[in-house]
Design a protein around this motif. Structure first.
Motif, PDB file in Angstrom:
ATOM      1  N   GLN A 558       0.851  -1.185   0.000  1.00 52.59           N
ATOM      2  CA  GLN A 558       0.000   0.000   0.000  1.00 52.59           C
ATOM      3  C   GLN A 558       0.891   1.240   0.000  1.00 52.59           C
ATOM      4  O   GLN A 558       1.728   1.421   0.879  1.00 52.59           O
ATOM      5  CB  GLN A 558      -0.900   0.016   1.242  1.00 52.59           C
ATOM      6  N   LEU A 596      -8.463   4.499  -2.500  1.00 53.35           N
ATOM      7  CA  LEU A 596      -8.715   4.769  -1.084  1.00 53.35           C
ATOM      8  C   LEU A 596      -9.716   3.782  -0.502  1.00 53.35           C
ATOM      9  O   LEU A 596      -9.575   3.331   0.649  1.00 53.35           O
ATOM     10  CB  LEU A 596      -9.210   6.204  -0.903  1.00 53.35           C
ATOM     11  N   SER A 599      -8.179   0.580   0.445  1.00 53.51           N
ATOM     12  CA  SER A 599      -7.405   0.631   1.694  1.00 53.51           C
ATOM     13  C   SER A 599      -8.300   0.871   2.902  1.00 53.51           C
ATOM     14  O   SER A 599      -7.807   1.040   4.020  1.00 53.51           O
ATOM     15  CB  SER A 599      -6.341   1.738   1.604  1.00 53.51           C
ATOM     16  N   ASN A 601     -10.325   3.479   3.471  1.00 54.14           N
ATOM     17  CA  ASN A 601     -10.494   4.892   3.821  1.00 54.14           C
ATOM     18  C   ASN A 601     -11.760   5.427   3.152  1.00 54.14           C
ATOM     19  O   ASN A 601     -11.709   6.129   2.144  1.00 54.14           O
ATOM     20  CB  ASN A 601      -9.260   5.680   3.382  1.00 54.14           C
ATOM     21  N   ASP A 603     -14.260   7.540   4.154  1.00 52.71           N
ATOM     22  CA  ASP A 603     -14.596   8.968   4.219  1.00 52.71           C
ATOM     23  C   ASP A 603     -13.799   9.782   3.190  1.00 52.71           C
ATOM     24  O   ASP A 603     -14.348  10.647   2.511  1.00 52.71           O
ATOM     25  CB  ASP A 603     -14.335   9.501   5.629  1.00 52.71           C
ATOM     26  N   SER A 604     -12.507   9.507   3.090  1.00 57.02           N
ATOM     27  CA  SER A 604     -11.674  10.219   2.114  1.00 57.02           C
ATOM     28  C   SER A 604     -12.112   9.878   0.694  1.00 57.02           C
ATOM     29  O   SER A 604     -12.140  10.749  -0.189  1.00 57.02           O
ATOM     30  CB  SER A 604     -10.198   9.870   2.298  1.00 57.02           C
TER      31      SER A 604
END
Length: 637
Positions: A558, A596, A599, A601, A603-604
C-alpha cells in the motif's frame, strides 16, 4: 467627419474598416494561452524554428518565428494567437476586395439593370461586399481559427488571396486588349501562380481549388496552345513560391528540437509532405463519409447563424443568371471541398470544410446585392445599407459566447496540474495529445517548465522519426532499451515501407518495447502512465493514483497517494474537447477514490468521488460508487 466619409466611400477604406472590426473582435475573444490539439506543438515549432507534423507547414513556421519575437505581448503563445487574429483579419480585407471585384466587375452590369436608382450602384456593391466579408469573419469556424495559433488562420488568408488573384487574372485578361486588337496577358497570372505556390507551403488542401480553377481557366481562356503556354510560363513563379518547402530538409539537417518526420532524405521528405501517416483516414469507408456528411448538413445553417445561408441561396440564383461560368466555379469549389472532407474520418473535421464555408459568404454577397436592388426603390439607401450591414453582423452576436476564449485556461491548467502530479525526473507515458502532450512541447521547450520530466506519447512510438526525437531529448531512454527498440524498429520498417508484415508480431514487439521502458527505468526514476494507457503495457505493476497520473510500482504494498493541489480555472462552456478534459479530472479522482476504498479509507474516498462530480456531474463511476458507499453505511450504521 469628412475624412470618415471619404474612407467609407472607397472600396479600400471599406475593406479596412470591416477587417479592423473583425480584428478588434478577434482580439476581444482571443485565447490567453495554449488551446487544444496542435496549439502547443505548433507554438513550440514556431518559437524554435522546428518542423511540425505533416505536411510540415514551413511558411507558417517561418512567419510564426517572426511573430513570436515581436514585442506585441508578454508571452510567445499570446503573440502567436495574435498572429492568427491578424491573418484572419487580413483574409477578411482581401475577401472584401474579391466580393467587390465580382459584384462590380463581373455582375455590375446586371445589377445596374435591376436598380431603378442607378446612382446607388456603387453604394450597393460596397454594402454587399462589406456584408459578405462580415458574414465570413464571424462564421463560427472562420472565427475559431482567429483566436488561437493554428495553420488554418494562414490558410483562410490564402483562400482569399489566391481566389482574388485568380479572378483578377481571368477577367483582367479578358478585358486587356492591346492596340493591335489582340488580348494581352495580365500580370495577375504571375501573382496568382506565386501565391498559389506559397499557399501549398502552408496547407496541401489548397489542391481543392484545382477542379474549379481549371474549369474556369479553360472555359474563359480556351483550350488552345496559348492557354497551355501560359500554364508553362506560370510554372516558374509557382515553383518560386513552392520552394519554401526546401526549409524542411535544410532545417532537418540541423537537428532542431522539434523535428517531426526527420525529413532529411527524399523518401522521408515525400512521406512528410504528402502526409502519408494520415492516409489511413482518407476515403476509409462509406459509413464514415455518410456520418461526416450528416454532420456538415446539420452544422451548415448554424455556421452562418442561418442568415448567411439564406442570403447565399438567393445569391446562387443571382450568380447563375449573371455569369454562369463563375456560378459553376463557386459551386465546384463548394461541392469539391465537401466531397473530399466528408471522406476524411477524423473528429475535428470543421476546419476541412473552410473552403465550403468560404463559398457561402461569396454567394451571400450576391444575395445582399439582390436584396438591395429589390428594396432600393421603396427604401432610403442609407437606411437600407444600415439594415443589410446589421443583418450581416448578426452572426457576431449569435456566435460570440460560443467562440469567446478569453477565460479558457483549461489546457494550460491541465498541463501544469499534470506536471505537478509528477515527481522529479519522472518518465510518463501518455497519449492525451489533445489535452496536454502537445502543450507540454511548448512549456518544456519554450518556457523551460519541468525539463526534468520525460514525456513519451505512446501513439507516436509507432513512427520511426519519433525515436530520433526521443534519442535527442532522452538518450538514456533509448540506450537502456536498445535491444527492444531495434527489434521493434525492424518490424516498423516493414510497416512504413509497405512491405508485408505480421500485425501480431509488430504489436508484440511494440508492447515489449514499452514494457522495457518501464522495467529498465523504474528503479532509477519514478514512472507514470496516464489513465487511458491500456493494462497490457503495465502488467506486473501496481497503478497508484497521484494527481492526474498513475505511478507504477513493482510491488503489491500500500503506497500513499499524494494529495496534489490543482490550479483549476473553471470554464463553463460545453464542447467535445472541453467536456473530455473535465472528464479526465473526474477519471483521475475516481481512480484515487477507488484506491482509497481498497485501503478502507471510506470517508476520504467519499470526498474524492464528490470532487469527481464537480468536474463531471454525470460521471457514472462516481455516482455508482457513492451510492454503494451510502448503501453500506445504511446497512452498517
Amino acid at each position: 467627419m469628412d475624412f470618415i466619409k471619404r474612407i467609407i466611400s472607397t472600396p479600400t477604406g471599406n475593406a479596412f474598416l470591416v477587417s479592423m472590426v473583425a480584428f478588434i473582435v478577434y482580439l476581444k475573444t482571443l485565447a490567453p494561452s495554449v488551446t487544444f490539439i496542435d496549439s502547443g506543438e505548433l507554438a513550440a515549432v514556431a518559437c524554435t524554428l522546428g518542423i511540425a507534423h505533416p505536411t510540415g507547414y514551413p511558411l507558417f513556421t517561418l512567419l510564426g518565428w517572426f511573430f513570436s519575437r515581436l514585442p506585441i505581448a508578454s508571452e510567445e503563445i499570446l503573440r502567436l494567437n495574435i498572429m492568427a487574429a491578424f491573418f484572419c483579419a487580413v483574409g477578411v480585407f482581401i475577401f472584401y476586395h474579391l466580393n467587390h471585384f465580382a459584384l462590380s466587375g463581373i455582375f455590375g452590369q446586371r445589377a445596374a439593370l435591376r436598380l431603378k436608382k442607378r446612382e446607388n450602384l456603387s453604394v450597393a456593391v460596397r454594402v454587399s461586399s462589406a456584408g459578405a466579408a462580415l458574414l465570413l469573419a464571424f462564421s463560427e469556424t472562420y472565427w475559431s481559427q482567429a483566436i488561437s495559433v493554428e495553420v488554418y488562420s494562414l490558410h483562410v488568408l490564402f483562400l482569399s488571396l489566391v481566389t482574388y488573384s485568380f479572378f483578377k487574372a481571368v477577367y483582367d485578361d479578358a478585358w486587356n486588349i492591346g492596340e493591335d486588337g489582340l488580348r494581352q496577358s495580365s500580370a495577375w497570372w504571375y501573382i496568382f501562380a506565386f501565391t498559389l505556390g506559397l499557399s501549398f507551403t502552408n496547407h496541401m488542401t489548397t489542391i481543392l481549388l484545382a477542379p474549379a480553377f481549371l474549369y474556369l481557366y479553360f472555359a474563359t481562356q480556351g483550350f488552345d496552345s496559348s492557354s497551355w503556354r501560359r500554364v508553362g510560363v506560370m510554372a516558374l513563379p509557382f515553383l518560386l513560391g513552392f520552394s519554401v518547402y526546401l526549409y524542411l530538409p535544410l532545417r532537418a539537417l540541423q537537428s532542431p528540437l522539434m523535428n517531426w518526420g526527420d525529413p532529411v532524405t527524399l523518401e522521408k521528405f515525400l512521406w512528410h509532405w504528402t502526409g502519408k501517416q494520415y492516409r489511413v483516414w482518407i476515403f476509409s469507408s462509406t459509413e464514415a463519409a455518410g456520418r461526416q456528411f450528416k454532420y456538415f448538413v446539420a452544422s451548415l445553417p448554424y455556421e452562418f447563424a442561418y442568415v448567411g445561408l439564406i442570403l447565399a441561396l438567393i445569391g446562387v440564383m443571382f450568380f447563375w443568371r449573371a455569369n454562369r461560368k463563375v456560378a459553376i466555379t463557386v459551386l465546384l469549389l463548394f461541392f469539391g471541398c465537401v466531397f473530399y472532407s466528408i471522406n476524411y474520418d477524423i473528429h475535428d473535421i470543421d476546419s476541412y470544410f473552410l473552403l465550403a464555408y468560404f463559398c457561402v459568404p461569396l454567394l451571400a454577397g450576391a444575395g445582399l446585392l439582390a436584396l438591395f436592388c429589390w428594396l432600393n426603390e421603396k427604401t432610403n439607401a442609407r437606411a437600407l445599407s444600415c439594415s443589410l450591414l446589421a443583418l450581416s453582423l448578426f452572426p457576431c452576436i449569435f456566435h460570440f459566447d460560443r467562440t469567446d476564449e478569453t477565460k479558457s485556461h483549461l489546457v494550460e491548467d491541465y498541463t501544469m496540474n499534470m506536471f505537478a502530479s509528477l515527481q522529479p525526473n519522472a518518465l510518463v507515458l501518455s497519449y492525451q495529445w489533445d489535452y496536454w502532450v502537445s502543450s507540454s512541447f511548448y512549456y518544456q521547450l519554450v518556457k523551460g517548465v519541468r525539463p526534468d520530466v520525460a514525456v513519451v506519447d505512446k501513439e507516436l512510438l509507432r513512427r520511426s522519426w519519433y525515436f530520433v526525437h526521443l534519442e535527442k531529448r532522452y538518450p538514456w531512454l533509448i540506450q537502456n532499451s536498445r535491444q527492444e527498440v531495434d527489434a521493434f524498429m525492424k518490424e516498423l520498417y516493414r510497416f512504413e515501407h509497405d512491405i508485408p508484415y505480421n500485425s501480431n508480431e509488430i504489436q508484440g514487439r511494440f508492447v515489449e518495447m514499452i514494457q522495457s521502458f518501464i522495467s529498465k527505468n523504474i528503479s532509477t526514476r519514478p514512472v507514470y502512465v496516464t489513465t487511458e494507457i491500456e493494462q497490457e503495457f503495465t502488467q506486473g505493476y501496481q497503478r497508484v493514483p497521484e494527481g492526474l497520473a498513475m505511478r507504477l510500482y513493482g510491488d503489491t504494498l500500500q503506497h500513499a497517494s499524494r494529495n496534489i493541489s490543482f490550479n483549476y480555472r473553471p470554464f463553463a462552456r460545453s464542447g467535445r474537447l472541453e467536456d473530455a478534459l473535465k472528464n479526465l479530472y473526474a477519471t483521475a479522482f475516481n481512480a484515487k477514490g477507488i484506491y482509497l476504498l481498497q485501503s478502507g479509507n471510506v470517508d476520504s474516498a467519499t470526498t474524492v468521488f464528490k470532487h469527481a462530480l464537480s468536474f463531471n456531474p454525470n460521471s457514472v463511476d462516481a455516482i455508482n460508487l457513492l451510492r454503494q458507499i451510502e448503501a453500506v453505511k445504511k446497512q452498517n450504521p
